[in-house]
Design an enzyme around this catalytic site. Sequence first.
Site, mmCIF file in Angstrom:
data_model
loop_
_atom_site.group_PDB
_atom_site.id
_atom_site.type_symbol
_atom_site.label_atom_id
_atom_site.label_comp_id
_atom_site.label_asym_id
_atom_site.label_seq_id
_atom_site.Cartn_x
_atom_site.Cartn_y
_atom_site.Cartn_z
ATOM 1 N N VAL A 41 18.343 57.481 103.758
ATOM 2 C CA VAL A 41 19.106 58.668 103.364
ATOM 3 C C VAL A 41 19.364 59.567 104.580
ATOM 4 O O VAL A 41 20.485 60.048 104.783
ATOM 5 C CB VAL A 41 18.371 59.439 102.241
ATOM 6 C CG1 VAL A 41 19.048 60.765 101.955
ATOM 7 C CG2 VAL A 41 18.310 58.591 100.975
ATOM 8 N N GLY B 224 13.318 66.958 101.734
ATOM 9 C CA GLY B 224 13.255 67.327 103.142
ATOM 10 C C GLY B 224 14.264 68.420 103.456
ATOM 11 O O GLY B 224 15.425 68.328 103.071
ATOM 12 N N GLY C 188 7.214 52.159 97.846
ATOM 13 C CA GLY C 188 6.965 51.484 96.568
ATOM 14 C C GLY C 188 5.648 50.743 96.561
ATOM 15 O O GLY C 188 4.876 50.800 97.524
ATOM 16 N N LEU D 79 17.661 62.520 105.542
ATOM 17 C CA LEU D 79 17.402 63.963 105.382
ATOM 18 C C LEU D 79 18.646 64.775 105.046
ATOM 19 O O LEU D 79 18.866 65.849 105.611
ATOM 20 C CB LEU D 79 16.742 64.526 106.647
ATOM 21 C CG LEU D 79 15.384 63.939 107.014
ATOM 22 C CD1 LEU D 79 14.898 64.514 108.339
ATOM 23 C CD2 LEU D 79 14.358 64.215 105.925
ATOM 24 N N CYS E 206 9.852 60.812 109.592
ATOM 25 C CA CYS E 206 11.033 60.219 108.954
ATOM 26 C C CYS E 206 11.630 59.135 109.851
ATOM 27 O O CYS E 206 12.034 59.418 110.983
ATOM 28 C CB CYS E 206 12.095 61.278 108.674
ATOM 29 S SG CYS E 206 13.560 60.543 107.906
HETATM 30 C C1 FMN Z 1 14.846 58.053 98.639
HETATM 31 C C2 FMN Z 1 13.664 58.569 99.384
HETATM 32 C C3 FMN Z 1 13.786 59.769 100.081
HETATM 33 C C4 FMN Z 1 12.696 60.281 100.800
HETATM 34 N N1 FMN Z 1 12.818 61.472 101.462
HETATM 35 C C5 FMN Z 1 11.741 61.996 102.131
HETATM 36 C C6 FMN Z 1 11.828 63.265 102.763
HETATM 37 O O1 FMN Z 1 12.854 63.959 102.720
HETATM 38 N N2 FMN Z 1 10.728 63.713 103.437
HETATM 39 C C7 FMN Z 1 9.560 62.997 103.499
HETATM 40 O O2 FMN Z 1 8.597 63.441 104.119
HETATM 41 N N3 FMN Z 1 9.450 61.797 102.870
HETATM 42 C C8 FMN Z 1 10.508 61.295 102.206
HETATM 43 N N4 FMN Z 1 10.382 60.086 101.558
HETATM 44 C C9 FMN Z 1 9.107 59.360 101.596
HETATM 45 C C10 FMN Z 1 8.271 59.601 100.334
HETATM 46 O O3 FMN Z 1 7.947 60.966 100.183
HETATM 47 C C11 FMN Z 1 6.972 58.774 100.386
HETATM 48 O O4 FMN Z 1 6.207 59.162 101.505
HETATM 49 C C12 FMN Z 1 7.276 57.289 100.481
HETATM 50 O O5 FMN Z 1 8.254 56.950 99.516
HETATM 51 C C13 FMN Z 1 6.023 56.412 100.290
HETATM 52 O O6 FMN Z 1 5.440 56.648 99.052
HETATM 53 P P1 FMN Z 1 5.716 55.699 97.748
HETATM 54 O O7 FMN Z 1 5.618 54.276 98.206
HETATM 55 O O8 FMN Z 1 4.655 56.125 96.772
HETATM 56 O O9 FMN Z 1 7.120 56.049 97.287
HETATM 57 C C14 FMN Z 1 11.468 59.562 100.819
HETATM 58 C C15 FMN Z 1 11.354 58.367 100.100
HETATM 59 C C16 FMN Z 1 12.425 57.880 99.389
HETATM 60 C C17 FMN Z 1 12.256 56.594 98.613
#
Ligand code: FMN
Length: 234
Positions: free
Chosen positions: A71, A46, A217, A73, A130
């Site tokens: 976190v 981000g 997750g 951003l 977010c």
């Molecule tokens: C540590 C962490 C940081 C993330 N940072 C961002 C981010 O900066 N911008 C964003 O749009 N999504 C962010 N996400 C969300 C992920 O891109 C994703 O949409 C979310 O983890 C759900 O997908 P998943 O279950 O496959 O991980 C973050 C997720 C995690 C775990």
Amino acid sequence: MADLNVKISNLKLKNPVMTASGTFGYGLEFQDFVPLNQIGGIIVKGTTLNPRQGNDYPRMVETPKGMLNCVGLQNKGVDYFVEHIYPEVSKIDTNIIVNVSGNSPDTYAEAAERLNGLEHVPAIELNISCPNVKEGGMSFGVTCSGAASVVREVRKRYNKTLIVKLSPNVTDIASIARTCEAEGADAVSLINTLMGMSIDIEKRAHRLSIRTGGLSGPAVKPVAVRMVYDVATQ
Ligand SMILES: Cc1cc2nc3c(=O)[nH]c(=O)nc-3n(C[C@H](O)[C@H](O)[C@H](O)COP(=O)(O)O)c2cc1C
């Protein structure tokens, strides 16, 4: 061999595999583990107009089949990306897509405009979802009017492929997707994290510094699949 090419407006991907923003850094951190040029697109961390420190620690907690993060951003701002990170990531033979966040329609649009001229960034992903920031972030993604205000402003100043990342923390995600489309988004990405909380009952204390965090997750996958279905069919 099967043809895995995908086209999203003017964005051409060699396959549909893309990294989730915030989980893959700027890509380069993973080059010893994954052949980066085989990924369809890398959606980087981000990025905001101005640098952000992120939230206090602890920012992560493990949950059954998932994790919570807050976190918030943390990043060095769009100008730092353009000057220091872009020259490195633009050498990777794949699409670099920048995930853009803001605290007002104007700060989103200003950041987007500064990325518009970068040859190796053919698309941006607007993060209006977010859950871990006080101003902006998810607040724009949970109403049609909020989503419209950001997409409209960005579309005026960004003319490449525009993807909008939606929040699952809503009742009717399809109507928000339609609104984004009507304001000029080329695609939507689903889903950002689900808002959650974890409490240490022995210590009687929240496990995350800002109490709530975004759940991601395997635990959230069925929710994501249902929402993709809703958006695709309604
Ligand atoms: C540590 C962490 C940081 C993330 N940072 C961002 C981010 O900066 N911008 C964003 O749009 N999504 C962010 N996400 C969300 C992920 O891109 C994703 O949409 C979310 O983890 C759900 O997908 P998943 O279950 O496959 O991980 C973050 C997720 C995690 C775990």
